[in-house]
Write an enzyme that holds these catalytic residues in place. Sequence first.
Site, PDB file in Angstrom:
ATOM      1  N   GLU A 142       9.910  14.695  15.785  1.00 19.78           N
ATOM      2  CA  GLU A 142      10.252  14.758  14.364  1.00 19.78           C
ATOM      3  C   GLU A 142       9.440  15.881  13.708  1.00 19.78           C
ATOM      4  O   GLU A 142       8.212  15.830  13.699  1.00 19.78           O
ATOM      5  CB  GLU A 142       9.873  13.402  13.754  1.00 19.78           C
ATOM      6  CG  GLU A 142      10.502  13.102  12.452  1.00 19.78           C
ATOM      7  CD  GLU A 142      10.171  11.696  11.965  1.00 19.78           C
ATOM      8  OE1 GLU A 142       9.060  11.196  12.232  1.00 19.78           O
ATOM      9  OE2 GLU A 142      11.033  11.096  11.304  1.00 19.78           O
TER      10      GLU A 142
ATOM     11  N   CYS B  12      13.368  10.509   7.125  1.00 20.71           N
ATOM     12  CA  CYS B  12      13.386   9.937   8.479  1.00 20.71           C
ATOM     13  C   CYS B  12      14.783  10.042   9.097  1.00 20.71           C
ATOM     14  O   CYS B  12      14.923  10.182  10.305  1.00 20.71           O
ATOM     15  CB  CYS B  12      12.913   8.493   8.449  1.00 20.71           C
ATOM     16  SG  CYS B  12      13.680   7.530   7.165  1.00 20.71           S
TER      17      CYS B  12
ATOM     18  N   LYS C 279       0.835  -1.213   0.000  1.00 14.34           N
ATOM     19  CA  LYS C 279       0.000   0.000   0.000  1.00 14.34           C
ATOM     20  C   LYS C 279       0.866   1.258   0.000  1.00 14.34           C
ATOM     21  O   LYS C 279       1.612   1.494   0.940  1.00 14.34           O
ATOM     22  CB  LYS C 279      -0.901   0.047   1.241  1.00 14.34           C
ATOM     23  CG  LYS C 279      -1.894   1.202   1.141  1.00 14.34           C
ATOM     24  CD  LYS C 279      -2.570   1.535   2.425  1.00 14.34           C
ATOM     25  CE  LYS C 279      -2.004   2.739   3.116  1.00 14.34           C
ATOM     26  NZ  LYS C 279      -2.117   4.013   2.407  1.00 14.34           N
TER      27      LYS C 279
ATOM     28  N   GLU D  54      10.459   0.561  10.079  1.00 14.14           N
ATOM     29  CA  GLU D  54      11.422   1.658   9.865  1.00 14.14           C
ATOM     30  C   GLU D  54      10.649   2.938  10.150  1.00 14.14           C
ATOM     31  O   GLU D  54       9.795   3.342   9.371  1.00 14.14           O
ATOM     32  CB  GLU D  54      11.955   1.588   8.426  1.00 14.14           C
ATOM     33  CG  GLU D  54      13.267   2.314   8.261  1.00 14.14           C
ATOM     34  CD  GLU D  54      13.056   3.745   7.818  1.00 14.14           C
ATOM     35  OE1 GLU D  54      12.990   4.618   8.717  1.00 14.14           O
ATOM     36  OE2 GLU D  54      12.971   3.985   6.610  1.00 14.14           O
TER      37      GLU D  54
HETATM   38  P1  NDP Z   1       1.884   7.454   8.719  1.00 15.75           P
HETATM   39  O1  NDP Z   1       2.746   6.631   9.557  1.00 15.75           O
HETATM   40  O2  NDP Z   1       0.471   7.685   9.143  1.00 15.75           O
HETATM   41  O3  NDP Z   1       1.814   6.857   7.247  1.00 15.75           O
HETATM   42  C1  NDP Z   1       2.705   5.918   6.702  1.00 15.75           C
HETATM   43  C2  NDP Z   1       1.938   4.853   5.951  1.00 15.75           C
HETATM   44  O4  NDP Z   1       1.142   4.082   6.863  1.00 15.75           O
HETATM   45  C3  NDP Z   1       0.945   5.417   4.937  1.00 15.75           C
HETATM   46  O5  NDP Z   1       0.861   4.542   3.835  1.00 15.75           O
HETATM   47  C4  NDP Z   1      -0.346   5.406   5.725  1.00 15.75           C
HETATM   48  O6  NDP Z   1      -1.487   5.430   4.925  1.00 15.75           O
HETATM   49  C5  NDP Z   1      -0.228   4.097   6.479  1.00 15.75           C
HETATM   50  N1  NDP Z   1      -1.051   3.987   7.664  1.00 15.75           N
HETATM   51  C6  NDP Z   1      -1.641   4.978   8.387  1.00 15.75           C
HETATM   52  N2  NDP Z   1      -2.305   4.450   9.436  1.00 15.75           N
HETATM   53  C7  NDP Z   1      -2.154   3.109   9.388  1.00 15.75           C
HETATM   54  C8  NDP Z   1      -2.594   2.020  10.194  1.00 15.75           C
HETATM   55  N3  NDP Z   1      -3.319   2.213  11.287  1.00 15.75           N
HETATM   56  N4  NDP Z   1      -2.238   0.766   9.846  1.00 15.75           N
HETATM   57  C9  NDP Z   1      -1.470   0.555   8.758  1.00 15.75           C
HETATM   58  N5  NDP Z   1      -1.037   1.537   7.948  1.00 15.75           N
HETATM   59  C10 NDP Z   1      -1.357   2.806   8.255  1.00 15.75           C
HETATM   60  O7  NDP Z   1       2.573   8.833   8.475  1.00 15.75           O
HETATM   61  P2  NDP Z   1       1.860  10.196   8.068  1.00 15.75           P
HETATM   62  O8  NDP Z   1       1.762  10.214   6.616  1.00 15.75           O
HETATM   63  O9  NDP Z   1       0.570  10.426   8.785  1.00 15.75           O
HETATM   64  O10 NDP Z   1       2.908  11.245   8.607  1.00 15.75           O
HETATM   65  C11 NDP Z   1       2.870  11.645   9.968  1.00 15.75           C
HETATM   66  C12 NDP Z   1       4.230  11.856  10.504  1.00 15.75           C
HETATM   67  O11 NDP Z   1       4.946  10.643  10.465  1.00 15.75           O
HETATM   68  C13 NDP Z   1       5.083  12.816   9.714  1.00 15.75           C
HETATM   69  O12 NDP Z   1       4.873  14.117  10.083  1.00 15.75           O
HETATM   70  C14 NDP Z   1       6.459  12.347  10.051  1.00 15.75           C
HETATM   71  O13 NDP Z   1       6.871  12.925  11.246  1.00 15.75           O
HETATM   72  C15 NDP Z   1       6.290  10.866  10.239  1.00 15.75           C
HETATM   73  N6  NDP Z   1       6.685  10.093   9.043  1.00 15.75           N
HETATM   74  C16 NDP Z   1       7.839   9.404   9.115  1.00 15.75           C
HETATM   75  C17 NDP Z   1       8.264   8.702   8.027  1.00 15.75           C
HETATM   76  C18 NDP Z   1       9.537   7.950   8.052  1.00 15.75           C
HETATM   77  O14 NDP Z   1      10.052   7.588   7.003  1.00 15.75           O
HETATM   78  N7  NDP Z   1      10.065   7.670   9.207  1.00 15.75           N
HETATM   79  C19 NDP Z   1       7.533   8.698   6.759  1.00 15.75           C
HETATM   80  C20 NDP Z   1       6.286   9.412   6.816  1.00 15.75           C
HETATM   81  C21 NDP Z   1       5.917  10.077   7.919  1.00 15.75           C
HETATM   82  P3  NDP Z   1      -2.104   6.857   4.492  1.00 15.75           P
HETATM   83  O15 NDP Z   1      -1.080   7.559   3.701  1.00 15.75           O
HETATM   84  O16 NDP Z   1      -3.252   6.478   3.667  1.00 15.75           O
HETATM   85  O17 NDP Z   1      -2.469   7.546   5.770  1.00 15.75           O
END
Ligand code: NDP
Length: 524
Positions: free
Chosen positions: A434, A337, A229, A303
């Site tokens: 973050e 990240c 996804k 990660e």
């Molecule tokens: P999320 O962790 O919510 O999203 C990452 C992925 O997980 C997306 O594909 C998201 O789907 C999916 N997801 C969301 N909720 C669930 C769940 N309950 N079960 C399984 N999968 C899920 O990150 P956000 O996009 O909301 O970003 C929020 C914060 O996270 C950022 O501000 C940043 O600080 C951090 N972040 C860190 C990352 C990293 O690489 N370490 C990458 C992205 C964000 P969908 O997009 O549809 O919500």
Amino acid sequence: MKTNKKSPTETNGRAKLSVVSTAKAVAKTQDHRKPVPLNQRKLNFGDKWNYAPAPEDNKHIKIAPRHELFIDGKFVEPSTGKYFDSVNPATEEKLTEIAFAGQSDVDVAVKAARRAYDKVWGKMPGRERGKYLYRIARIIQEKSRELAILETMDGGKTIKESRDVDLPLVAAHFFYHAGWADKLQYAFPGRNPQPLGVVGQIIPWNFPLLMAAWKIAPALACGNTIVIKPAETTSITAMRLAQIFQEAELPEGVVNIVTGAGETGAAIVNHPDVNKIAFTGSTDVGKLIAKSVAGTGKKLTLELGGKAANIIFNDAPIDQAVEGIISGIYFNQGHVCCAGSRLLVQERVFLTVIRKLRDRIQTLRVGNPLDKNTDIGAINSKPQLEKIRELVQSGVDEGAELVQPACELPQKGYWYPPSFLTGVTASHRVAQEEIFGPVLSVMTFRTPEEAVERANNTPYGLSAGVWTDKGSKIFKIVNKLRAGVVWANTYNKFDPTSPFGGYKESGFGREGGLQGLAAYLKFS
Ligand code: NDP
């Protein structure tokens, strides 16, 4: 970017920092023939040396008005009948509609992946699997310009990064893992490596295609099938990858791509017939996933977030270190990240580093991500922009000083100028949380011991940087840092052969290298 104007907020934020000489001020100084101290001299062309626009042509890029799910080798409508909009964060224009997969779509995708695993992919000799991976890698190279433009339009990252960093690494991950597909028994001698079965993968929006490659390539090389996804705001290139899989004649059901929201991801995580979950994203969602998976027997790699310390010692090559600070935090708008988001500077060089950093961020160009001269593109989404603003405000409220160049930001789209906060203490939210934006929190230290203590004083442990002239100091410090990846006298260098992953709240498991392969295998 205009550098010779200050906004009122910037003046407040810069209370204790001297303002960078403006073009007028420099001219005035020269008129009066006053000597400018050597350490304050710099080239200043005012507005005489502006870059001409150099936009990448995107007229030939066709984006279908609607993107369906990719299940069992075919594009299919979602059972929910729902679609959501994908917008260009630089223009706020709608690019396309993306299918919203429900639980039953995820179930169909997992069944397709299981069939493909049992009948085709799980049994296929590694030599044959490798051929598909090579073919995919080559098609990606052929289409890399188109993919880079799409990545930039969909996610807001600059074209020079999607073209020169993301896409070459995407292809490199497929090439690298293609090479391993028939050599797993040599990678793990005497351990009889076997695939896990069906793996569920959930990826974020900061490196959409690269994260897809990090997940898909090793899983396929090891003989697993996939349900993946992409993130809601950046699904377009994943769906283009689906077309590449079709073109490469990857057997049906080997990779299934289900777009949707968090609940779609949760449906993959909770599906009983998935053998492993690989997740990259926020620590909060990572914790939820860890709870759901606990006790199910599913393998898990996480990660998650980071708050990396970039440590500058007195004896560091300062000019190079400043470039490392810039690429450490402003690369990909700070949506990284492993970004070097906490700068730890040894006291003696603090003022020099801050002065050089302040001058350097004035030269960064913020704006149209499709322009080849742009350094900082658009913030990925409105909620992310609001999060950045809220966290920066908390830093200012807690007593930090905000330094921002006065740049003219486009009227439409989501933008944040390159910024840094000085006077940050370890208890400030901007030192602990973050920000995931182009904002650096700056702190100082006196001794190497203090540097290590401060660097490790965070719930995260993903990455770090060390800048010093002394090799022995590098080894000493690196061994004490609790971070999965540490760069020395450089920053943000990635390679498929090199394992990447974290400690503590940054997650567990590694991606890349042999360790990354092992995460997709079982041994007997
Ligand atoms: P999320 O962790 O919510 O999203 C990452 C992925 O997980 C997306 O594909 C998201 O789907 C999916 N997801 C969301 N909720 C669930 C769940 N309950 N079960 C399984 N999968 C899920 O990150 P956000 O996009 O909301 O970003 C929020 C914060 O996270 C950022 O501000 C940043 O600080 C951090 N972040 C860190 C990352 C990293 O690489 N370490 C990458 C992205 C964000 P969908 O997009 O549809 O919500």
